[in-house]
Design a protein around this motif. Structure first.
Motif, mmCIF file in Angstrom:
data_model
loop_
_atom_site.group_PDB
_atom_site.id
_atom_site.type_symbol
_atom_site.label_atom_id
_atom_site.label_comp_id
_atom_site.label_asym_id
_atom_site.label_seq_id
_atom_site.Cartn_x
_atom_site.Cartn_y
_atom_site.Cartn_z
ATOM 1 N N LEU A 1 -3.375 -23.123 -9.851
ATOM 2 C CA LEU A 1 -4.375 -23.605 -10.804
ATOM 3 C C LEU A 1 -4.256 -25.104 -11.023
ATOM 4 N N MET A 2 -3.044 -25.630 -10.862
ATOM 5 C CA MET A 2 -2.839 -27.061 -11.048
ATOM 6 C C MET A 2 -3.397 -27.874 -9.879
ATOM 7 N N GLN A 3 -3.789 -27.205 -8.791
ATOM 8 C CA GLN A 3 -4.356 -27.896 -7.644
ATOM 9 C C GLN A 3 -5.880 -27.938 -7.705
ATOM 10 N N ALA B 1 0.832 -1.212 0.000
ATOM 11 C CA ALA B 1 0.000 0.000 0.000
ATOM 12 C C ALA B 1 0.863 1.257 0.000
ATOM 13 N N LYS B 2 1.985 1.217 0.726
ATOM 14 C CA LYS B 2 2.893 2.371 0.760
ATOM 15 C C LYS B 2 3.514 2.621 -0.611
ATOM 16 N N LEU B 3 3.753 1.539 -1.350
ATOM 17 C CA LEU B 3 4.430 1.633 -2.647
ATOM 18 C C LEU B 3 3.467 1.746 -3.824
ATOM 19 N N GLY B 4 2.182 1.585 -3.550
ATOM 20 C CA GLY B 4 1.199 1.647 -4.631
ATOM 21 C C GLY B 4 1.119 0.372 -5.444
ATOM 22 N N LEU B 5 1.598 -0.748 -4.881
ATOM 23 C CA LEU B 5 1.528 -2.032 -5.581
ATOM 24 C C LEU B 5 0.124 -2.620 -5.447
ATOM 25 N N THR B 6 -0.446 -3.064 -6.538
ATOM 26 C CA THR B 6 -1.767 -3.701 -6.541
ATOM 27 C C THR B 6 -1.785 -4.853 -7.543
ATOM 28 N N VAL B 7 -2.835 -5.636 -7.483
ATOM 29 C CA VAL B 7 -3.064 -6.696 -8.465
ATOM 30 C C VAL B 7 -4.448 -6.458 -9.054
ATOM 31 N N SER B 8 -4.484 -6.181 -10.333
ATOM 32 C CA SER B 8 -5.748 -5.851 -10.989
ATOM 33 C C SER B 8 -6.492 -7.113 -11.420
ATOM 34 N N LYS B 9 -7.774 -6.932 -11.741
ATOM 35 C CA LYS B 9 -8.572 -8.046 -12.252
ATOM 36 C C LYS B 9 -8.000 -8.553 -13.578
ATOM 37 N N ALA B 10 -7.479 -7.619 -14.377
ATOM 38 C CA ALA B 10 -6.896 -8.001 -15.666
ATOM 39 C C ALA B 10 -5.675 -8.899 -15.469
ATOM 40 N N GLU B 11 -4.878 -8.637 -14.426
ATOM 41 C CA GLU B 11 -3.709 -9.470 -14.159
ATOM 42 C C GLU B 11 -4.135 -10.869 -13.735
ATOM 43 N N VAL B 12 -5.154 -10.932 -12.893
ATOM 44 C CA VAL B 12 -5.647 -12.237 -12.464
ATOM 45 C C VAL B 12 -6.174 -13.020 -13.663
ATOM 46 N N GLN B 13 -6.896 -12.331 -14.538
ATOM 47 C CA GLN B 13 -7.435 -12.993 -15.718
ATOM 48 C C GLN B 13 -6.307 -13.483 -16.622
ATOM 49 N N ALA B 14 -5.226 -12.703 -16.717
ATOM 50 C CA ALA B 14 -4.080 -13.105 -17.536
ATOM 51 C C ALA B 14 -3.419 -14.362 -16.970
ATOM 52 N N ILE B 15 -3.358 -14.452 -15.639
ATOM 53 C CA ILE B 15 -2.796 -15.647 -14.993
ATOM 54 C C ILE B 15 -3.651 -16.862 -15.313
ATOM 55 N N ILE B 16 -4.953 -16.672 -15.276
ATOM 56 C CA ILE B 16 -5.864 -17.777 -15.577
ATOM 57 C C ILE B 16 -5.732 -18.190 -17.042
#
Length: 710
Positions: A126-128, A103-118
């Motif tokens: 995902l293999m589990q 939060a101090k650094l402004g790091l986040t994980v967007s929905k688009a990033e999660v979708q890209a991982i999927i």
């Protein structure tokens, strides 16, 4: 539906129990230790943010359900639940620490990033999941998407209750996976940010290559520290204090601990108890030969091995039974006999032996209507249609099911306690011919079954086993309790317990730096009340008598010392510091004696000297010296700079003082690749960077009070 089929095939009875109310998912609430409380209880705190007992319990429940689903079990044992609780707490703490920094650094994980991982589908999480291609085993995003669409449009009124339940369980499971993906991705971003700040350079890369590939062969002579008696070395308190101040940073402990002394009494069976169990098993063995309802009879004996109406692999039975099976004929009663390995008296009878498959491929259609009569009529109609040539899959889909083939393996049911309906279901599959259709009534439902294939035919056994571990009687326990209770009443101080324990026949145990997060005192189950006492007591106090374990332990605890969080008291580490100073003074003395030597032979001639030769010493790896039984990193450093055939030393080592003479140096055939070496150094730095969580932990003032409620 394909996804559900995968889910059903995951666990030991899931393929069997599909759709039947008596096989409903077990909630596992029995283990919960939280009782109704008034007000708010906090189990921990991270960076000033508190975690309530209710919030923690919810996370534990969530993760427990995930474990049960992925492992295909209906409940976890106490040890597994304890592990789950610790994993949940550690994950919570780590996520809170990283989230605060992100939060101090402004790091986040967007929905688009999660979708890209999927979409990429290679993340280990995902293999589990069950969303994997049955042919390749790889994560299949299309299976996931289909499930999510079906789940979003789920109409509970038009689907069997068991399908609705599975969809709901899988929906919760996927929510957990998605949340964990976000948390792990954020942690990976933060770690990468730190790791990428640690870079290599060509000079360091060349040094690393040389230290790894240049090798030295040496002759050595050494005088071990053990050759000098510790009693001849004087160490002052001021020397200990100076070394403590110098190394104080290494003596920091993040949490408060306790030093305790305790007596743990394990109640064991008496000779009379053993005789009583033997007499009972002897009587049961006589009845075993004529018992009509074997399932009911075996339960009545108190046997720890349930009777299986299904013939199973003999390896599922206890080892002592397996060892005797081949020498016993059908319907013969063997025993009673004593088995020392598990301290039990035993008897058994082989009911049947048959050849049966270890794997069965089958498909099914569950049939259920408003009442038993309508269910039977509908089942007959479906069965007759299939017998007449109707397509199995088409009819299954008509009733909201897949009709897809699945495999049932012996490990799915062997060793499990099966009721009559489960046994009936599995026996039908085992005894049906390939392609044969069966209309099976189970409980309030009917199941149309068709076996498609059978594999791995093996000899299976149906054995009635009476296994009675020798247990203490109520009278034996009462005597042990009364004796120990009298001892505790007469020894109310720690000094008295220390003085009188051995004389009274009790063994006094001790434990330093005991932490509340260890859950159990002395590794004994059911000691939460004793643990709570330890962290509420004052130094020198003696606890009441605790009944613990599995109703087979008695315990009393004395609190010797409280070790607060922070720097450890100098008195607690004085012996360790003194030993280090003694070693240093021995080294100084030996160095003074050895520095006048001009050859290895001259060192060898000194009193208490030992000698050896060591090959392939490198700067980057510590050398192991067999004559001193020690790993010596300093030798590699000196050997890398020493001239050939020139005496080098004295060298202060871990186990003694050394003189070395390099007689050969060589380089490996590996060619220097600057880029590769720099990458290796960067990767190494990245691994070191992963320890950042420890630094964050120290600064976060983490409080773990779970022991008060769990």
């Amino acid at each position: 539906m394909a996804t559900l089929q995968t889910i059903r095939s995951k666990g030991p009875l899931l393929v069997v129990v599909i759709g039947l109310a008596l096989f409903a998912f077990i909630a596992g609430d029995a283990w919960k230790v939280l009782q109704p409380h008034q007000g708010k209880q906090d189990v921990g705190e991270v960076n000033g943010k508190t975690l309530t007992a209710q919030e923690y319990q919810k996370m534990v429940d969530e993760y427990t359900e995930v474990i049960k689903l992925t492992q295909g079990v209906s409940a976890l044992n106490d040890d597994q639940l304890t592990q789950v609780k610790d994993q949940v707490w550690q994950s919570y703490v780590n996520n809170q620490l990283i989230a605060a920094e992100a939060a101090k650094l402004g790091l986040t994980v967007s929905k688009a990033e999660v979708q890209a991982i999927i979409e990429e589908g290679t993340n280990p999480l995902l293999m589990q999941t069950p969303f994997r291609n049955p042919q390749t085993g790889a994560f299949d995003k299309d299976m996931l998407k289909k499930f999510l669409v079906d789940y979003a449009h789920l109409d509970a009124s038009k689907m069997p209750a068991q399908y609705v339940e599975y969809y709901q369980k899988m929906g919760a499971f996927w929510n957990f996976i998605e949340k964990t993906l976000i948390q792990s991705t954020l942690a990976e971003k933060y770690q990468n940010l730190i790791a990428k700040s640690l870079i290599s350079n060509p000079v360091a890369a060349e040094d690393a290559f040389i230290s790894r590939t240049e090798q030295s062969d040496v002759l050595l002579a050494a005088i071990p520290y053990s050759s000098i008696s510790d009693s001849t070395i004087t160490v002052s308190n001021s020397e200990i204090k100076d070394l403590y101040n110098k190394k104080k940073g290494s003596f920091e402990q993040p949490v408060e601990t306790r030093n305790i002394k305790y007596i743990d009494v394990l109640v064991t069976p008496s000779d009379e108890d053993r005789k009583e169990v033997l007499n009972e098993v002897t009587e049961y063995a006589t009845q075993l030969g004529t018992a009509a309802d074997m399932n009911t009879f075996i339960r009545s004996t108190g046997s720890v091995v349930p009777f299986s109406e299904i013939a199973i692999n003999k390896t599922v039975y206890p080892n002592d039974v397996v060892a005797r099976l081949d020498s016993v004929t059908i319907n013969e009663v063997y025993g009673p006999y004593y088995n020392q390995a598990d301290d039990s008296y035993n008897a058994f009878k082989i009911i049947a032996k048959q050849t049966a498959p270890d794997s069965i491929q089958y498909r099914q259609i569950q049939v259920y209507a408003e009442d038993a009569a309508k269910t039977a009529t509908l089942a007959d109609s479906i069965f007759n249609a299939l017998k007449g040539g109707a397509d199995f899959t088409d009819i299954a889909k008509k009733y909201g099911q897949t009709g897809e083939a699945t495999w049932l393996t012996a490990r799915n049911y062997e060793g499990a306690a099966l009721d009559a309906d489960n046994a009936k279901y599995i026996n039908t599959l085992i005894n049906s011919n390939v392609k044969e259709l069966t209309n099976l009534q189970i409980g309030q439902a009917n199941v149309i079954l068709q076996v498609l294939d059978k594999k791995a035919m093996k000899d299976k056994y149906k054995v009635a086993v009476i296994k009675r571990p020798v247990e203490f009687s109520k009278e034996t326990y009462n005597k042990a309790y009364n004796d120990f209770s009298q001892f505790v009443a007469q020894n109310t101080t720690m000094d008295k317990i220390i003085a009188n324990a051995e004389e009274s026949g009790y063994r006094l145990l001790e434990r330093a730096d005991f932490r509340s997060a260890e859950h159990r005192v002395g590794g004994v189950k059911g000691t939460r009340e004793a643990l709570k006492w330890i962290f509420a007591a004052k130094e020198g106090e003696v606890s009441p008598l605790y009944e613990c374990g599995e109703n087979d332990h008695l315990m009393v605890v004395a609190l010797e010392k409280i070790n607060p969080a922070g720097y450890r008291n100098i008195n607690l580490v004085a012996d360790m510091l003194k030993a280090e100073i003694i070693k240093d003074k021995k080294a100084e003395k030996l160095i003074a004696e050895m520095k006048s030597a001009s050859s290895i032979d001259q060192v060898k001639s000194m009193a208490n000297a030992v000698s050896d030769s060591v090959k392939h010493i490198t700067f980057s790896a510590p050398a192991y010296v067999s004559v001193t039984r020690a790993s010596e990193p300093a030798l590699g450093a000196y050997a890398s700079k020493a001239e050939i055939n020139k005496l080098t030393g004295p060298i202060k080592g871990n186990a003694g003082v050394y003189m070395i003479q390099v007689y050969n140096k060589e380089k490996s055939a590996e060619e220097f690749d600057a880029k590769n070496e720099e990458n290796n150094l960067s990767n190494m730095a990245g691994r070191y960077a992963s320890s950042f969580i420890n630094d964050l932990y120290k600064k976060a003032d983490v409080k773990d009070d779970r022991y008060l409620y769990f």
